[in-house]
Design a protein around this motif. Structure first.
Motif, PDB file in Angstrom:
ATOM      1  N   MET A   1      -3.669   7.630 -18.733  1.00 43.35           N
ATOM      2  CA  MET A   1      -2.904   7.388 -17.971  1.00 43.35           C
ATOM      3  C   MET A   1      -3.224   7.275 -16.417  1.00 43.35           C
ATOM      4  O   MET A   1      -4.113   7.970 -15.940  1.00 43.35           O
ATOM      5  N   ILE A   2      -3.075   5.982 -15.781  1.00 42.25           N
ATOM      6  CA  ILE A   2      -3.698   5.690 -14.519  1.00 42.25           C
ATOM      7  C   ILE A   2      -2.669   6.159 -13.256  1.00 42.25           C
ATOM      8  O   ILE A   2      -1.438   5.551 -13.280  1.00 42.25           O
ATOM      9  N   ALA A   3      -3.026   6.619 -12.329  1.00 40.37           N
ATOM     10  CA  ALA A   3      -1.822   6.993 -11.283  1.00 40.37           C
ATOM     11  C   ALA A   3      -2.072   6.029 -10.161  1.00 40.37           C
ATOM     12  O   ALA A   3      -3.221   5.814  -9.484  1.00 40.37           O
ATOM     13  N   ILE A   4      -1.295   5.341  -9.720  1.00 44.20           N
ATOM     14  CA  ILE A   4      -1.298   4.320  -8.870  1.00 44.20           C
ATOM     15  C   ILE A   4      -0.641   5.007  -7.601  1.00 44.20           C
ATOM     16  O   ILE A   4       0.724   5.086  -7.599  1.00 44.20           O
ATOM     17  N   VAL A   5      -1.331   5.311  -6.269  1.00 41.72           N
ATOM     18  CA  VAL A   5      -0.647   6.089  -5.453  1.00 41.72           C
ATOM     19  C   VAL A   5      -0.119   5.475  -4.536  1.00 41.72           C
ATOM     20  O   VAL A   5      -0.266   4.321  -3.921  1.00 41.72           O
ATOM     21  N   ASN A   6       1.211   5.777  -4.532  1.00 36.45           N
ATOM     22  CA  ASN A   6       2.358   5.083  -3.437  1.00 36.45           C
ATOM     23  C   ASN A   6       2.345   5.647  -2.191  1.00 36.45           C
ATOM     24  O   ASN A   6       2.885   7.032  -1.898  1.00 36.45           O
ATOM     25  N   TYR A   7       1.743   5.008  -1.158  1.00 36.83           N
ATOM     26  CA  TYR A   7       1.706   5.784   0.231  1.00 36.83           C
ATOM     27  C   TYR A   7       2.376   4.729   1.245  1.00 36.83           C
ATOM     28  O   TYR A   7       1.934   4.440   2.457  1.00 36.83           O
ATOM     29  N   GLY A   8       3.180   3.907   0.658  1.00 37.82           N
ATOM     30  CA  GLY A   8       3.787   3.046   1.692  1.00 37.82           C
ATOM     31  C   GLY A   8       3.304   1.748   1.673  1.00 37.82           C
ATOM     32  O   GLY A   8       3.620   1.112   2.755  1.00 37.82           O
ATOM     33  N   VAL A   9       2.199   1.346   1.155  1.00 33.35           N
ATOM     34  CA  VAL A   9       1.509  -0.010   1.064  1.00 33.35           C
ATOM     35  C   VAL A   9       1.656  -0.847  -0.087  1.00 33.35           C
ATOM     36  O   VAL A   9       1.700  -0.319  -1.135  1.00 33.35           O
ATOM     37  N   GLY A  10       1.680  -1.915  -0.013  1.00 34.01           N
ATOM     38  CA  GLY A  10       2.112  -2.917  -1.041  1.00 34.01           C
ATOM     39  C   GLY A  10       1.642  -3.111  -2.296  1.00 34.01           C
ATOM     40  O   GLY A  10       0.549  -2.435  -2.645  1.00 34.01           O
ATOM     41  N   ASN A  11       1.856  -4.278  -3.257  1.00 33.07           N
ATOM     42  CA  ASN A  11       1.249  -4.656  -4.141  1.00 33.07           C
ATOM     43  C   ASN A  11       1.472  -3.588  -5.502  1.00 33.07           C
ATOM     44  O   ASN A  11       0.741  -3.772  -6.430  1.00 33.07           O
ATOM     45  N   LEU A  12       2.354  -2.794  -5.328  1.00 34.78           N
ATOM     46  CA  LEU A  12       2.502  -1.681  -6.255  1.00 34.78           C
ATOM     47  C   LEU A  12       2.712  -2.086  -7.823  1.00 34.78           C
ATOM     48  O   LEU A  12       2.148  -2.071  -8.885  1.00 34.78           O
ATOM     49  N   LYS A  13       3.721  -3.015  -7.755  1.00 32.08           N
ATOM     50  CA  LYS A  13       4.408  -3.686  -8.961  1.00 32.08           C
ATOM     51  C   LYS A  13       3.044  -4.558  -9.574  1.00 32.08           C
ATOM     52  O   LYS A  13       2.962  -4.452 -10.975  1.00 32.08           O
ATOM     53  N   SER A  14       2.514  -5.398  -8.862  1.00 31.96           N
ATOM     54  CA  SER A  14       1.588  -6.432  -9.553  1.00 31.96           C
ATOM     55  C   SER A  14       0.352  -5.651 -10.035  1.00 31.96           C
ATOM     56  O   SER A  14      -0.339  -5.741 -11.020  1.00 31.96           O
ATOM     57  N   ILE A  15      -0.174  -4.494  -9.094  1.00 34.82           N
ATOM     58  CA  ILE A  15      -0.977  -3.561  -9.875  1.00 34.82           C
ATOM     59  C   ILE A  15      -0.778  -2.772 -11.238  1.00 34.82           C
ATOM     60  O   ILE A  15      -1.617  -2.745 -11.958  1.00 34.82           O
ATOM     61  N   LYS A  16       0.405  -2.392 -11.009  1.00 29.10           N
ATOM     62  CA  LYS A  16       1.089  -1.626 -12.400  1.00 29.10           C
ATOM     63  C   LYS A  16       1.057  -2.549 -13.354  1.00 29.10           C
ATOM     64  O   LYS A  16       0.590  -2.207 -14.432  1.00 29.10           O
ATOM     65  N   LYS A  17       1.352  -3.646 -13.299  1.00 30.15           N
ATOM     66  CA  LYS A  17       1.637  -4.867 -14.237  1.00 30.15           C
ATOM     67  C   LYS A  17       0.094  -5.101 -14.975  1.00 30.15           C
ATOM     68  O   LYS A  17       0.000  -5.181 -16.110  1.00 30.15           O
ATOM     69  N   ALA A  18      -0.971  -5.290 -14.048  1.00 31.08           N
ATOM     70  CA  ALA A  18      -2.291  -5.649 -14.526  1.00 31.08           C
ATOM     71  C   ALA A  18      -2.699  -4.322 -15.138  1.00 31.08           C
ATOM     72  O   ALA A  18      -3.389  -4.600 -16.134  1.00 31.08           O
ATOM     73  N   VAL A  19      -2.490  -3.030 -14.606  1.00 38.36           N
ATOM     74  CA  VAL A  19      -3.153  -1.982 -15.690  1.00 38.36           C
ATOM     75  C   VAL A  19      -2.377  -1.668 -16.825  1.00 38.36           C
ATOM     76  O   VAL A  19      -3.001  -1.475 -17.792  1.00 38.36           O
ATOM     77  N   GLU A  20      -1.139  -2.141 -16.807  1.00 36.59           N
ATOM     78  CA  GLU A  20      -0.432  -1.879 -18.060  1.00 36.59           C
ATOM     79  C   GLU A  20      -0.826  -2.620 -19.258  1.00 36.59           C
ATOM     80  O   GLU A  20      -0.401  -2.534 -20.324  1.00 36.59           O
TER      81      GLU A  20
END
Length: 195
Positions: free
Chosen positions: A1-20
């Protein structure tokens, strides 16, 4: 499992989709969830001062991580000792160097669009050699060590760095098509091989 750190800066959805496409991923700012991950991604779109402030409670978790950590764009810049964006701001001090603004002599700022990343042999670039990636940034990390790729934008600047388990890329793999997905896949493989 990869943790994408949410610290209030963008692109979270597109990075998550790529990793998945290659592994499970979670967007989180929970320290225990980050510690339990096989790899950590520090995404980044935005300003350094706000980003480093929003990471205050997670700074130790990131710096002391034993798993592979991938910093993307601003996420890579956070590895620096200091940034000159918005004054002088301390970074995570993982890789020696400072974040500086492009000189006006380069022409258009921000550097935005596709540009060639000239890379050395490193596992993050497995199967990738001197390819185009997508950039959006006005500041760059003037690293003093660990440079594994450079890009020319009026001046040659470090576009990827690596030191121990930390890897940073100035470009956005999640916006770089097939070659970007290959880089994300390589990162996931690095995480799976990590003891």
């Amino acid at each position: 499992m990869i943790a994408i750190v949410n610290y209030g800066v963008g692109n979270l959805k597109s990075i998550k989709k790529a990793v998945e496409k290659f592994d499970r991923a979670v967007v989180t700012r929970d320290a225990e969830e980050i510690k339990a991950a096989d790899g950590i991604i520090l995404p980044g779109v935005g300003a350094f001062p706000a980003a480093i402030k929003n990471l205050t409670d997670l700074k130790d978790v990131i710096v002391k991580a034993k798993v592979p950590v991938l910093g993307i764009c601003l996420g890579m810049q956070l590895f620096a000792e200091v940034s000159e964006e918005g004054g002088i701001n301390e970074g995570l001090k993982i890789i020696r160097g400072r974040v500086v603004k492009f000189p006006e002599s380069v022409g258009k700022i921000p550097h935005m669009g596709w540009n060639v990343v000239k890379n050395e042999d490193h596992e993050i670039f497995e199967g990738i050699k001197d390819q185009y990636f997508y950039f959006v940034h006005s500041y760059y990390f003037k690293a003093e060590e660990g440079i594994i790729a450079t890009t020319d934008y009026g001046i040659e600047f470090p576009s990827a760095v690596a030191k121990n388990n930390f890897i940073g890329v100035q470009f956005h793999p999640e916006k770089s098509g097939k070659v970007g997905l290959k880089l994300i896949e390589n990162f996931v493989e690095i995480c799976k091989q990590n003891p």
